[in-house]
Scaffold this motif. Sequence first.
Motif, PDB file in Angstrom:
ATOM      1  N   TRP A 177       0.943  -4.195  -1.393  1.00 39.11           N
ATOM      2  CA  TRP A 177       1.949  -3.700  -0.453  1.00 39.11           C
ATOM      3  C   TRP A 177       2.917  -2.665  -1.018  1.00 39.11           C
ATOM      4  O   TRP A 177       3.762  -2.159  -0.289  1.00 39.11           O
ATOM      5  N   SER A 178       2.818  -2.337  -2.293  1.00 40.30           N
ATOM      6  CA  SER A 178       3.681  -1.293  -2.823  1.00 40.30           C
ATOM      7  C   SER A 178       3.223   0.069  -2.304  1.00 40.30           C
ATOM      8  O   SER A 178       2.031   0.299  -2.088  1.00 40.30           O
ATOM      9  N   ASP A 179       4.168   0.973  -2.116  1.00 42.65           N
ATOM     10  CA  ASP A 179       3.829   2.305  -1.615  1.00 42.65           C
ATOM     11  C   ASP A 179       2.915   3.046  -2.587  1.00 42.65           C
ATOM     12  O   ASP A 179       2.030   3.802  -2.184  1.00 42.65           O
ATOM     13  N   GLN A 180       3.155   2.840  -3.877  1.00 40.29           N
ATOM     14  CA  GLN A 180       2.327   3.510  -4.875  1.00 40.29           C
ATOM     15  C   GLN A 180       1.561   2.521  -5.748  1.00 40.29           C
ATOM     16  O   GLN A 180       0.419   2.730  -6.072  1.00 40.29           O
ATOM     17  N   GLY A 181       2.208   1.407  -6.096  1.00 33.36           N
ATOM     18  CA  GLY A 181       1.538   0.432  -6.937  1.00 33.36           C
ATOM     19  C   GLY A 181       1.635   0.741  -8.420  1.00 33.36           C
ATOM     20  O   GLY A 181       1.070   0.044  -9.238  1.00 33.36           O
ATOM     21  N   PHE A 182       2.388   1.785  -8.799  1.00 29.60           N
ATOM     22  CA  PHE A 182       2.587   2.093 -10.208  1.00 29.60           C
ATOM     23  C   PHE A 182       3.952   2.757 -10.343  1.00 29.60           C
ATOM     24  O   PHE A 182       4.601   3.130  -9.375  1.00 29.60           O
ATOM     25  N   PHE A 206      -8.841  -3.000  -9.342  1.00 30.50           N
ATOM     26  CA  PHE A 206     -10.092  -2.295  -9.150  1.00 30.50           C
ATOM     27  C   PHE A 206     -10.532  -2.287  -7.685  1.00 30.50           C
ATOM     28  O   PHE A 206     -11.363  -1.461  -7.280  1.00 30.50           O
ATOM     29  N   LEU A 207      -9.983  -3.177  -6.868  1.00 32.68           N
ATOM     30  CA  LEU A 207     -10.387  -3.265  -5.468  1.00 32.68           C
ATOM     31  C   LEU A 207     -10.098  -1.996  -4.680  1.00 32.68           C
ATOM     32  O   LEU A 207     -10.698  -1.757  -3.638  1.00 32.68           O
ATOM     33  N   VAL A 208      -9.155  -1.180  -5.167  1.00 38.90           N
ATOM     34  CA  VAL A 208      -8.823   0.042  -4.445  1.00 38.90           C
ATOM     35  C   VAL A 208     -10.030   0.970  -4.343  1.00 38.90           C
ATOM     36  O   VAL A 208     -10.216   1.653  -3.326  1.00 38.90           O
ATOM     37  N   TYR A 209     -10.876   1.000  -5.370  1.00 44.44           N
ATOM     38  CA  TYR A 209     -12.073   1.845  -5.317  1.00 44.44           C
ATOM     39  C   TYR A 209     -13.058   1.334  -4.272  1.00 44.44           C
ATOM     40  O   TYR A 209     -13.733   2.126  -3.610  1.00 44.44           O
ATOM     41  N   LEU A 210     -13.148   0.024  -4.142  1.00 51.43           N
ATOM     42  CA  LEU A 210     -14.048  -0.553  -3.147  1.00 51.43           C
ATOM     43  C   LEU A 210     -13.559  -0.257  -1.742  1.00 51.43           C
ATOM     44  O   LEU A 210     -14.349   0.014  -0.835  1.00 51.43           O
ATOM     45  N   GLN A 251     -11.734   2.347  -0.887  1.00 52.48           N
ATOM     46  CA  GLN A 251     -11.943   3.783  -0.656  1.00 52.48           C
ATOM     47  C   GLN A 251     -13.378   4.072  -0.217  1.00 52.48           C
ATOM     48  O   GLN A 251     -13.618   4.961   0.599  1.00 52.48           O
ATOM     49  N   SER A 252     -14.324   3.325  -0.758  1.00 53.58           N
ATOM     50  CA  SER A 252     -15.733   3.592  -0.457  1.00 53.58           C
ATOM     51  C   SER A 252     -16.106   3.268   0.984  1.00 53.58           C
ATOM     52  O   SER A 252     -17.169   3.688   1.458  1.00 53.58           O
ATOM     53  N   THR A 253     -15.256   2.537   1.710  1.00 51.04           N
ATOM     54  CA  THR A 253     -15.555   2.196   3.112  1.00 51.04           C
ATOM     55  C   THR A 253     -15.238   3.352   4.055  1.00 51.04           C
ATOM     56  O   THR A 253     -15.682   3.348   5.212  1.00 51.04           O
ATOM     57  N   PHE A 254     -14.421   4.327   3.603  1.00 52.74           N
ATOM     58  CA  PHE A 254     -14.012   5.489   4.397  1.00 52.74           C
ATOM     59  C   PHE A 254     -13.215   5.089   5.639  1.00 52.74           C
ATOM     60  O   PHE A 254     -13.115   5.858   6.592  1.00 52.74           O
ATOM     61  N   LEU A 255     -12.648   3.884   5.629  1.00 53.85           N
ATOM     62  CA  LEU A 255     -11.735   3.507   6.707  1.00 53.85           C
ATOM     63  C   LEU A 255     -10.401   4.204   6.489  1.00 53.85           C
ATOM     64  O   LEU A 255      -9.952   4.346   5.333  1.00 53.85           O
ATOM     65  N   PRO A 256      -9.728   4.650   7.533  1.00 49.93           N
ATOM     66  CA  PRO A 256      -8.425   5.316   7.366  1.00 49.93           C
ATOM     67  C   PRO A 256      -7.416   4.382   6.715  1.00 49.93           C
ATOM     68  O   PRO A 256      -7.393   3.183   6.983  1.00 49.93           O
ATOM     69  N   SER A 257      -6.592   4.951   5.830  1.00 53.64           N
ATOM     70  CA  SER A 257      -5.572   4.159   5.141  1.00 53.64           C
ATOM     71  C   SER A 257      -4.611   3.515   6.136  1.00 53.64           C
ATOM     72  O   SER A 257      -4.155   2.392   5.926  1.00 53.64           O
ATOM     73  N   GLY A 286      -3.957  -0.555   5.954  1.00 58.55           N
ATOM     74  CA  GLY A 286      -2.578  -1.007   5.794  1.00 58.55           C
ATOM     75  C   GLY A 286      -2.232  -1.567   4.433  1.00 58.55           C
ATOM     76  O   GLY A 286      -1.080  -1.925   4.186  1.00 58.55           O
ATOM     77  N   TYR A 287      -3.174  -1.683   3.532  1.00 59.24           N
ATOM     78  CA  TYR A 287      -2.884  -2.196   2.192  1.00 59.24           C
ATOM     79  C   TYR A 287      -3.816  -1.509   1.201  1.00 59.24           C
ATOM     80  O   TYR A 287      -4.717  -0.761   1.585  1.00 59.24           O
ATOM     81  N   LEU A 288      -3.592  -1.792  -0.103  1.00 60.08           N
ATOM     82  CA  LEU A 288      -4.383  -1.159  -1.161  1.00 60.08           C
ATOM     83  C   LEU A 288      -4.445   0.357  -0.968  1.00 60.08           C
ATOM     84  O   LEU A 288      -5.493   0.949  -0.779  1.00 60.08           O
ATOM     85  N   LYS A 289      -3.256   0.973  -1.036  1.00 58.93           N
ATOM     86  CA  LYS A 289      -3.184   2.423  -0.907  1.00 58.93           C
ATOM     87  C   LYS A 289      -4.013   3.102  -1.998  1.00 58.93           C
ATOM     88  O   LYS A 289      -4.218   2.584  -3.079  1.00 58.93           O
ATOM     89  N   GLU A 290      -4.507   4.287  -1.700  1.00 56.65           N
ATOM     90  CA  GLU A 290      -5.342   5.019  -2.660  1.00 56.65           C
ATOM     91  C   GLU A 290      -4.605   5.279  -3.967  1.00 56.65           C
ATOM     92  O   GLU A 290      -5.193   5.262  -5.043  1.00 56.65           O
ATOM     93  N   THR A 291      -3.293   5.522  -3.867  1.00 59.96           N
ATOM     94  CA  THR A 291      -2.530   5.875  -5.065  1.00 59.96           C
ATOM     95  C   THR A 291      -2.196   4.665  -5.923  1.00 59.96           C
ATOM     96  O   THR A 291      -1.598   4.827  -6.982  1.00 59.96           O
ATOM     97  N   SER A 292      -2.549   3.440  -5.503  1.00 61.01           N
ATOM     98  CA  SER A 292      -2.198   2.265  -6.285  1.00 61.01           C
ATOM     99  C   SER A 292      -2.893   2.250  -7.644  1.00 61.01           C
ATOM    100  O   SER A 292      -2.476   1.526  -8.535  1.00 61.01           O
ATOM    101  N   LEU A 293      -3.937   3.025  -7.828  1.00 62.27           N
ATOM    102  CA  LEU A 293      -4.586   3.144  -9.124  1.00 62.27           C
ATOM    103  C   LEU A 293      -5.017   4.578  -9.412  1.00 62.27           C
ATOM    104  O   LEU A 293      -4.883   5.062 -10.537  1.00 62.27           O
ATOM    105  N   THR A 294      -5.505   5.252  -8.401  1.00 65.06           N
ATOM    106  CA  THR A 294      -6.009   6.610  -8.610  1.00 65.06           C
ATOM    107  C   THR A 294      -4.897   7.595  -8.950  1.00 65.06           C
ATOM    108  O   THR A 294      -5.182   8.690  -9.439  1.00 65.06           O
ATOM    109  N   GLY A 295      -3.643   7.233  -8.695  1.00 69.96           N
ATOM    110  CA  GLY A 295      -2.538   8.137  -9.014  1.00 69.96           C
ATOM    111  C   GLY A 295      -2.039   8.020 -10.438  1.00 69.96           C
ATOM    112  O   GLY A 295      -1.138   8.756 -10.838  1.00 69.96           O
ATOM    113  N   LEU A 296      -2.610   7.096 -11.228  1.00 67.84           N
ATOM    114  CA  LEU A 296      -2.188   6.945 -12.612  1.00 67.84           C
ATOM    115  C   LEU A 296      -2.662   8.123 -13.463  1.00 67.84           C
ATOM    116  O   LEU A 296      -3.729   8.688 -13.223  1.00 67.84           O
TER     117      LEU A 296
END
Length: 573
Positions: free
Chosen positions: A244-249, A265-269, A271-277, A281-291
């Motif tokens: 639920w964090s906006d960024q997660g980092f 690691f679930l954020v990558y999974l 992302q692979s579904t291509f469902l709109p963020s 509503g959770y596991l934002k893309e930037t929670s790990l990919t923005g590091l």
Amino acid sequence: MALTLTRFIERAGDFNPQLFRELKSRLTPRNIVLISAVGILGQLAFFYFFFSSLPARIGVTYNRYCLGSPPPDWNGYHEPNSYIPDNFCVQDLLGKWVINWQLWWLDLFITLSIIGLTILLIVGTYLLIADLTQEERQGTLNFIRLSPQSAKTIFLGKLLGVPALLYLLTLITIPLHFIAGLMTGIPIILILSFYIVVIASCAFFFNLALLMGLTRSKIIALQSFAISGSLLFYLLIMIVITLWSDQGFYHSPLDWISLFYPGKFLVYLVQSTFLPSKTIGYLKETSLTGLLWYGQPIFANIWTAITFILVNYSIWIYGITRAINRRFRRSHSVWLSKQQSYGLSLSFVITILGFVAQTNTSRALYYNFIILQFLLFIFFVILMTCLSPQRQILQDWSRYRHQDQSDQTPRSFIKDLIFGEQSPSTIAIAINAGITFLYVLPAVLIFPLENYRFPVFMGLLLGLTMNIFYALIFQRLLLLKTSHRLMTAASIFSILTIFPVIAVVIIGSKFTFISSSILFFTFVPIAAGEFAFGIGAFIALLGQWTAILIIGRQMTKQLKKLGSSESKFVNNS
């Protein structure tokens, strides 16, 4: 089934006798039936709970999994300040609800992943520590030490055998989890990669639990609860931040700590579904990919991220397993050899410094170096605890060195201080501090710190010197004759580290010069900021080294006294 189970346990015994012992006591038909029933019934209840979240009656206007839009004549349009939901519930021509099944399966997959991770890590950690505690209490651990099996074989048997029923429960749950991932649209390779990360995480936390289980404690009965509770607290924080964090980092070295949570690691999974963020509503893309690591977005690519995470786990698992092997066979020895500590220090500072450079602003970099210094202090506390020998070991070392002094050259004595396991830890801590300083120094010169460059330089130097001072004090306290040396050393060490910080907090900004001067003698002198420019920083550094030399000289005299008195005692006998 019983015959098959017996054959499996016997084959495990051929591979590992300790594993045979653990499996034979746990994989009984009764336990297997009970765990199987819990796993199957639990999954049915879990699936029914999610299925009940779907719209099931006429009149429902909004549901998370509905895909429709409200009709033009919907009454909600005419209500003032009305909210038009995106997920409006409608039925098709056959009277069935239009459902976003991909989102439903994703929620089931993520929820099952988080619950499974938490149970696996918490229960597995508790079982391993409780098992070692029981072995220690019953005295059977000493019999295991005397067995011809290697420590590696024994603890591999513990890792695979003690949580055997937990592993069985996990295997029963995997089919539903795997099917949910496929129904969500997650590629098989990503699901399998997630399982690999989870296995690496279990190996790390379970080996850490074994190491903690070998620690003798006065409150040994509460040890498993305390450690498992701490892990649960960490996991809960990571779950909240990740979901639920906006960024997660935080663009700081603290991001390194979050990488030990495999749920990241679930954020990558997702992302692979291509469902709109917005839909998820959770596991934002930037929670790990923005590091960023050394300014490079290596976590934006799933495979480089997996490589980094697995290498990070591997380094610490290697260090922990070596400490387990040493502590198990020689319960009174130090936890790590000095050679191992040098490699561990270099690996730690290489990893952690990379997360400092996640910003280009000088002030943010300055705060990141404060966090870096705090993490280095914790790391050095662990090092001094693992490398400092007890009084009896130092007494024997001083006695034998005193007797064989004529046969030793100065170089061999220095080599013994650098690499010897029975010698005092102060020189080794100083070398570890030097390794850290030499690696961080180019970053201080290169990073765009601007006006903070010299404060960071002096703060880093003062902080590492204080770590050497703490190590010297801790080693000196272990020479006390009292039977509660470790407790006394821990108490005095806590006073030396906590009270100056409390004094700075009490003084606050009323006496800035005084508070900054006190900060020079804490574990975070970088926090003194612009006052590190002054002559006070150099005076503080001179004072630190003077104290180190005085206490070091006094400890040398004490060691010589112990060695000579013991030698006289032996000769008189």
